[in-house]
Design a protein around this motif. Structure first.
Motif, mmCIF file in Angstrom:
data_model
loop_
_atom_site.group_PDB
_atom_site.id
_atom_site.type_symbol
_atom_site.label_atom_id
_atom_site.label_comp_id
_atom_site.label_asym_id
_atom_site.label_seq_id
_atom_site.Cartn_x
_atom_site.Cartn_y
_atom_site.Cartn_z
ATOM 1 N N VAL A 21 -0.080 4.576 6.304
ATOM 2 C CA VAL A 21 -0.806 5.630 6.975
ATOM 3 C C VAL A 21 -0.604 5.557 8.564
ATOM 4 O O VAL A 21 -0.220 4.393 8.917
ATOM 5 C CB VAL A 21 -2.463 5.279 6.694
ATOM 6 N N LYS A 22 -0.710 6.558 9.039
ATOM 7 C CA LYS A 22 -0.372 6.648 10.757
ATOM 8 C C LYS A 22 -1.853 6.342 11.227
ATOM 9 O O LYS A 22 -2.822 7.109 11.111
ATOM 10 C CB LYS A 22 0.295 7.951 10.982
ATOM 11 N N VAL A 23 -1.837 5.518 12.340
ATOM 12 C CA VAL A 23 -2.827 5.096 12.976
ATOM 13 C C VAL A 23 -2.443 5.357 14.526
ATOM 14 O O VAL A 23 -1.963 4.311 15.087
ATOM 15 C CB VAL A 23 -3.454 3.780 12.745
ATOM 16 N N GLY A 24 -3.103 6.476 14.959
ATOM 17 C CA GLY A 24 -2.585 6.643 16.432
ATOM 18 C C GLY A 24 -1.045 6.939 16.280
ATOM 19 O O GLY A 24 -0.517 7.988 15.631
ATOM 20 N N ARG A 25 -0.243 6.225 17.187
ATOM 21 C CA ARG A 25 1.154 6.325 17.032
ATOM 22 C C ARG A 25 1.849 5.481 16.056
ATOM 23 O O ARG A 25 3.178 5.296 16.205
ATOM 24 C CB ARG A 25 1.682 6.139 18.895
ATOM 25 N N ASP A 26 1.009 4.384 15.669
ATOM 26 C CA ASP A 26 1.838 3.447 14.950
ATOM 27 C C ASP A 26 1.433 3.708 13.343
ATOM 28 O O ASP A 26 0.586 4.396 13.134
ATOM 29 C CB ASP A 26 1.019 2.038 14.980
ATOM 30 N N TYR A 27 2.079 2.796 12.504
ATOM 31 C CA TYR A 27 1.777 2.858 10.987
ATOM 32 C C TYR A 27 1.077 1.652 10.556
ATOM 33 O O TYR A 27 1.348 0.490 11.335
ATOM 34 C CB TYR A 27 3.177 3.013 10.390
ATOM 35 N N ARG A 28 0.278 1.686 9.560
ATOM 36 C CA ARG A 28 -0.160 0.426 8.791
ATOM 37 C C ARG A 28 0.199 0.597 7.452
ATOM 38 O O ARG A 28 0.076 1.730 6.809
ATOM 39 C CB ARG A 28 -1.584 0.535 8.866
ATOM 40 N N ILE A 29 0.490 -0.384 6.815
ATOM 41 C CA ILE A 29 0.929 -0.573 5.334
ATOM 42 C C ILE A 29 -0.019 -1.604 4.738
ATOM 43 O O ILE A 29 -0.325 -2.652 5.276
ATOM 44 C CB ILE A 29 2.552 -1.216 5.287
ATOM 45 N N GLN A 30 -0.315 -1.250 3.581
ATOM 46 C CA GLN A 30 -1.203 -1.973 2.712
ATOM 47 C C GLN A 30 -0.602 -3.415 2.397
ATOM 48 O O GLN A 30 0.482 -3.449 1.895
ATOM 49 C CB GLN A 30 -1.747 -1.526 1.283
ATOM 50 N N ALA A 31 -1.174 -4.338 2.527
ATOM 51 C CA ALA A 31 -0.616 -5.849 2.335
ATOM 52 C C ALA A 31 -0.338 -5.766 0.802
ATOM 53 O O ALA A 31 0.636 -6.566 0.326
ATOM 54 C CB ALA A 31 -1.677 -6.892 2.715
ATOM 55 N N ALA A 32 -0.889 -5.338 -0.044
ATOM 56 C CA ALA A 32 -0.798 -5.366 -1.395
ATOM 57 C C ALA A 32 0.670 -4.830 -1.793
ATOM 58 O O ALA A 32 1.370 -5.021 -2.688
ATOM 59 C CB ALA A 32 -1.838 -4.779 -2.245
ATOM 60 N N VAL A 33 0.921 -3.709 -1.027
ATOM 61 C CA VAL A 33 2.299 -2.991 -1.325
ATOM 62 C C VAL A 33 3.341 -3.997 -1.030
ATOM 63 O O VAL A 33 4.363 -4.386 -1.557
ATOM 64 C CB VAL A 33 2.260 -1.696 -0.485
ATOM 65 N N VAL A 34 3.182 -4.721 0.101
ATOM 66 C CA VAL A 34 4.313 -5.750 0.835
ATOM 67 C C VAL A 34 4.336 -6.785 -0.279
ATOM 68 O O VAL A 34 5.403 -7.365 -0.499
ATOM 69 C CB VAL A 34 3.781 -6.121 2.326
ATOM 70 N N GLU A 35 3.218 -7.319 -0.770
ATOM 71 C CA GLU A 35 3.138 -8.531 -1.492
ATOM 72 C C GLU A 35 3.750 -8.048 -2.924
ATOM 73 O O GLU A 35 4.566 -8.732 -3.386
ATOM 74 C CB GLU A 35 1.707 -8.774 -2.025
ATOM 75 N N ALA A 36 3.759 -6.666 -3.242
ATOM 76 C CA ALA A 36 4.498 -6.475 -4.392
ATOM 77 C C ALA A 36 6.033 -6.438 -4.228
ATOM 78 O O ALA A 36 6.773 -6.850 -5.142
ATOM 79 C CB ALA A 36 3.996 -5.070 -4.988
ATOM 80 N N LEU A 37 6.422 -5.831 -3.153
ATOM 81 C CA LEU A 37 7.941 -5.981 -2.643
ATOM 82 C C LEU A 37 8.399 -7.395 -2.651
ATOM 83 O O LEU A 37 9.354 -7.675 -3.319
ATOM 84 C CB LEU A 37 7.957 -5.122 -1.516
ATOM 85 N N VAL A 38 7.535 -8.392 -2.360
ATOM 86 C CA VAL A 38 8.155 -9.636 -2.169
ATOM 87 C C VAL A 38 8.177 -10.513 -3.341
ATOM 88 O O VAL A 38 9.098 -11.072 -3.658
ATOM 89 C CB VAL A 38 6.857 -10.431 -1.186
ATOM 90 N N THR A 39 7.215 -10.126 -4.372
ATOM 91 C CA THR A 39 7.243 -10.690 -5.534
ATOM 92 C C THR A 39 8.081 -9.942 -6.694
ATOM 93 O O THR A 39 8.194 -10.447 -7.655
ATOM 94 C CB THR A 39 5.748 -10.709 -6.162
ATOM 95 N N GLY A 40 8.640 -9.039 -6.249
ATOM 96 C CA GLY A 40 9.674 -8.164 -7.085
ATOM 97 C C GLY A 40 8.959 -7.004 -7.832
ATOM 98 O O GLY A 40 9.552 -6.538 -8.703
ATOM 99 N N GLY A 41 7.574 -6.853 -7.685
ATOM 100 C CA GLY A 41 6.942 -5.689 -8.581
ATOM 101 C C GLY A 41 6.720 -4.369 -7.456
ATOM 102 O O GLY A 41 5.847 -3.773 -7.313
ATOM 103 N N ALA A 42 7.964 -3.933 -7.036
ATOM 104 C CA ALA A 42 8.112 -2.726 -6.106
ATOM 105 C C ALA A 42 7.420 -1.502 -6.813
ATOM 106 O O ALA A 42 7.491 -1.254 -8.037
ATOM 107 C CB ALA A 42 9.577 -2.568 -5.767
#
Length: 55
Positions: A33-54
């Motif tokens: 999601v875009k917040v102002g000029r920056d982006y934020r990513i849900q931690a759960a999505v990142v955790e899924a990428l780290v653990t291989g559950g992309a």
């Protein structure tokens, strides 16, 4: 991890360059999601990428 993460936080977690994270966001492979000029990513999505559950 909980909540939302910044692009640099995600890059650090995934051990990639922040430009790579922004490229993934732009091409739609990493939901964010875009917040102002920056982006934020849900931690759960990142955790899924780290653990291989992309998305």
């Amino acid at each position: 991890m909980s909540g939302l993460m910044t692009v640099p936080e995600v890059a650090d977690q995934l051990r990639v360059h922040p430009v790579t994270v922004r490229r993934w966001i732009k091409d739609g492979s990493l939901p964010a999601v875009k917040v102002g000029r920056d982006y934020r990513i849900q931690a759960a999505v990142v955790e899924a990428l780290v653990t291989g559950g992309a998305s």
